[in-house]
Design an enzyme around this catalytic site. Structure first.
Site, mmCIF file in Angstrom:
data_model
loop_
_atom_site.group_PDB
_atom_site.id
_atom_site.type_symbol
_atom_site.label_atom_id
_atom_site.label_comp_id
_atom_site.label_asym_id
_atom_site.label_seq_id
_atom_site.Cartn_x
_atom_site.Cartn_y
_atom_site.Cartn_z
ATOM 1 N N TYR A 104 43.066 -9.487 -0.399
ATOM 2 C CA TYR A 104 43.671 -10.631 -1.084
ATOM 3 C C TYR A 104 44.484 -11.480 -0.114
ATOM 4 C CZ TYR A 104 42.395 -8.287 -5.428
ATOM 5 O OH TYR A 104 41.689 -7.701 -6.441
ATOM 6 N N HIS A 155 34.413 -10.214 -6.439
ATOM 7 C CA HIS A 155 34.306 -8.750 -6.274
ATOM 8 C C HIS A 155 34.385 -8.349 -4.800
ATOM 9 C CE1 HIS A 155 30.193 -10.357 -5.916
ATOM 10 N NE2 HIS A 155 29.968 -9.354 -5.091
#
Lengths: 219, 193
Positions: free
Chosen positions: A135, A167
Site C-alpha cells: 500500500y 488485488h
C-alpha cells in the site's frame, strides 16, 4: 448611441438555437448502460459499461445449479440503480484485458468517484500481472506518501476489481491483506497470476506472498 | 407497425414507464435528449459539459423513478419534470463555478471573465456569439429564464416550475434579462463605432 430593438434581441436569441445545434450527441449511450456476463480469471464476472467506458465489474458468487449465481447477478445489477441493457459480449478491449490480466488499454467511467480515488486506481493499473506492491508504494507513487490508509480505503471502493488490479496491492510485511470479495479470493487470483501465496488464504493476516516478481523493488 | 407502436408508446410514455421502467426508459431518453441537450448547451456553451449534464439529469431521473412507484410515475409531467432536474444541475454547477474534475472542459468562469472585460473587445462584436457570451453576464435565474423562453421556446409556466418561483417572478426574470441584454448590445454597438 444606436438603438437595438427588442425584436432584434429576440431574433438573435432565437438564432442561437439554430446556429449552434451541435453535432449529434451520444447522451443515450452514456445513459443506457450495457451489461453482460463473461469469463474472468477465476470464474464468471458481470461487466457494466457505457460509451465513456467501463463502470463496474462484479465477481459472480454462487453456483448455476441452484440459481444463486443469477440471483447474485440480479442483485448486483439492481443495486447499481442504472438503466441497463443486456448485450451478448463486452467490447474487445475488456475481454482482452481480462484474458491478459491487464486493464491499461481500457477506458473507464469513474465520474461517480473522487479524483483521489481515480488517481489511486490509475496508479494500481501499473502493477503488472505476477507482481505485487505494498500500500505504501501506491501512496508514494501518487505523491501522497503519508496517505497509506486513504489509499487502502480507496482500493476497497474499487468498482472494477480484477481489471483495476487492487488485488495486487498487499501489506508491506507480505501478508495479502483485505479484499472486498474476501482475502481467500484475493489469494486465489494472485495464485492464478503466478504469485506464490502460502499459509491459510482465508485469513488476511496469515496468507503470505512468498514469491512474486517484485514486492518492494521496481520504480 | 413498429413505428405505429412507437407513437403510441411516446404518447403514453408515463403509463409505459409506470408498467415497465426499464423498458420505457430508453424511449424517454430518445424522446427528450434533444430538448435537454439544447437547454444544457445554451447554458454551458460546451458540447462535453452539456452531454455530461444531460446524462446526469437522465440518470437522476431514472433513480428517482425507481423510488417512486407506478402511480407517481404515471402522473409525472415528463417535459417539465426533466427540465427542472436539469436546471437545478445547471444552477448548481454555476454556483460551484466548477466543472467535472475528471474532464478537462472549459470552466464557465472563463466565458464570464471575457464578458466582464469588454474592453478586450472580444465579446461585443455584434455577431451571434456576442449574444451568447452576453447571456453570461445575467444573474443565474435571468439567464435560465431568457434561455428557456427565447432561445428554446418554453412557456412561462415551465420556467416558473423549473425555477421554483411564481409565474409573475418568472416573467420578470425574462423581461429584466432581456432589458439587460438589449442595454449591453446597445453599449456594444456604440463602443464599436
Amino acid at each position: 448611441m444606436k438603438s437595438v430593438s427588442e425584436n432584434d434581441v429576440l431574433r438573435r436569441l432565437r438564432g442561437l438555437n439554430l446556429a449552434t445545434t451541435g453535432p449529434g450527441s451520444n447522451v443515450e449511450d452514456m445513459v443506457i448502460h450495457k451489461w453482460c456476463t463473461i469469463d474472468g480469471p477465476i470464474g464468471p464476472v458481470v461487466v457494466v459499461y457505457n460509451s465513456i467506458g467501463l463502470r463496474h465489474l462484479h465477481l459472480l458468487q454462487g453456483d448455476v445449479e441452484h440459481g444463486s449465481r443469477s440471483a447474485d447477478a440480479g442483485e448486483f445489477l439492481s443495486s447499481l440503480g442504472l438503466p441497463l441493457l443486456e448485450v451478448k459480449g463486452p467490447p474487445l478491449e475488456v475481454s482482452r484485458g481480462l484474458e491478459r490480466g491487464d486493464g491499461r488499454e481500457i477506458s473507464y467511467d469513474l465520474r461517480d468517484f473522487t479524483s483521489f480515488e481515480a488517481e489511486v486506481w490509475m496508479a494500481a493499473l501499473e502493477i503488472v500481472r505476477g507482481q505485487v506492491k505494498p500500500y505504501s508504494w501506491l501512496a508514494q507513487h501518487i505523491g501522497r506518501p503519508r496517505a497509506v490508509r486513504a489509499v487502502g480505503t480507496a482500493l476497497g471502493k474499487n468498482p472494477i476489481p480484477i481489471l483495476i488490479p487492487c488485488h495486487r496491492v498487499v501489506r508491506s510485511d507480505g501478508t495479502v491483506g483485505n479484499y472486498a470479495f474476501g482475502s481467500d479470493y484475493k489469494a486465489r487470483i494472485l495464485r492464478h497470476e503466478g504469485v506464490v501465496v502460502s499459509g491459510s488464504s482465508s485469513n488476511p493476516d496469515k496468507a503470505h506472498v512468498t514469491r512474486a516478481i517484485s514486492i518492494h523493488g521496481g520504480n | 407497425m413498429i413505428e405505429y407502436l412507437e407513437q403510441i408508446v411516446v404518447a403514453e410514455l408515463t403509463q409505459y414507464l409506470a408498467m415497465d421502467l426499464d423498458g420505457g426508459f430508453p424511449v424517454l431518453v430518445r424522446e427528450y435528449q434533444g430538448l435537454l441537450m439544447a437547454m444544457a448547451f445554451q447554458s454551458t456553451r460546451s458540447q462535453a459539459d452539456a452531454e455530461d449534464l444531460v446524462a446526469t439529469c437522465l440518470l437522476n431521473a431514472y433513480r428517482s423513478m425507481r423510488g417512486y412507484g407506478p402511480q407517481r410515475i404515471a402522473q409525472l409531467k415528463l417535459r417539465s419534470w426533466l427540465t427542472t432536474i436539469l436546471v437545478n444541475l445547471i444552477r448548481n454547477r454555476w454556483r460551484k463555478g466548477l466543472t467535472d474534475t475528471l474532464r478537462a472542459s472549459r470552466p464557465l468562469w472563463e466565458v464570464d471573465e471575457r464578458i466582464q472585460n469588454p474592453s478586450e473587445g472580444r465579446a461585443l462584436d455584434g455577431s451571434q456569439t456576442s449574444v451568447a457570451d452576453l447571456l453570461g453576464i445575467l444573474p443565474p435565474n435571468q439567464r435560465i429564464a431568457v434561455i428557456m423562453r427565447h432561445v428554446i421556446g418554453y412557456e412561462l409556466r415551465d420556467i416558473s416550475e423549473a425555477l421554483g418561483c411564481p409565474i409573475g417572478t418568472a416573467k420578470s426574470h425574462v423581461s429584466r434579462g432581456l432589458a439587460r441584454l438589449r442595454a449591453e448590445l446597445e453599449r456594444g454597438v456604440s463602443w464599436q463605432e
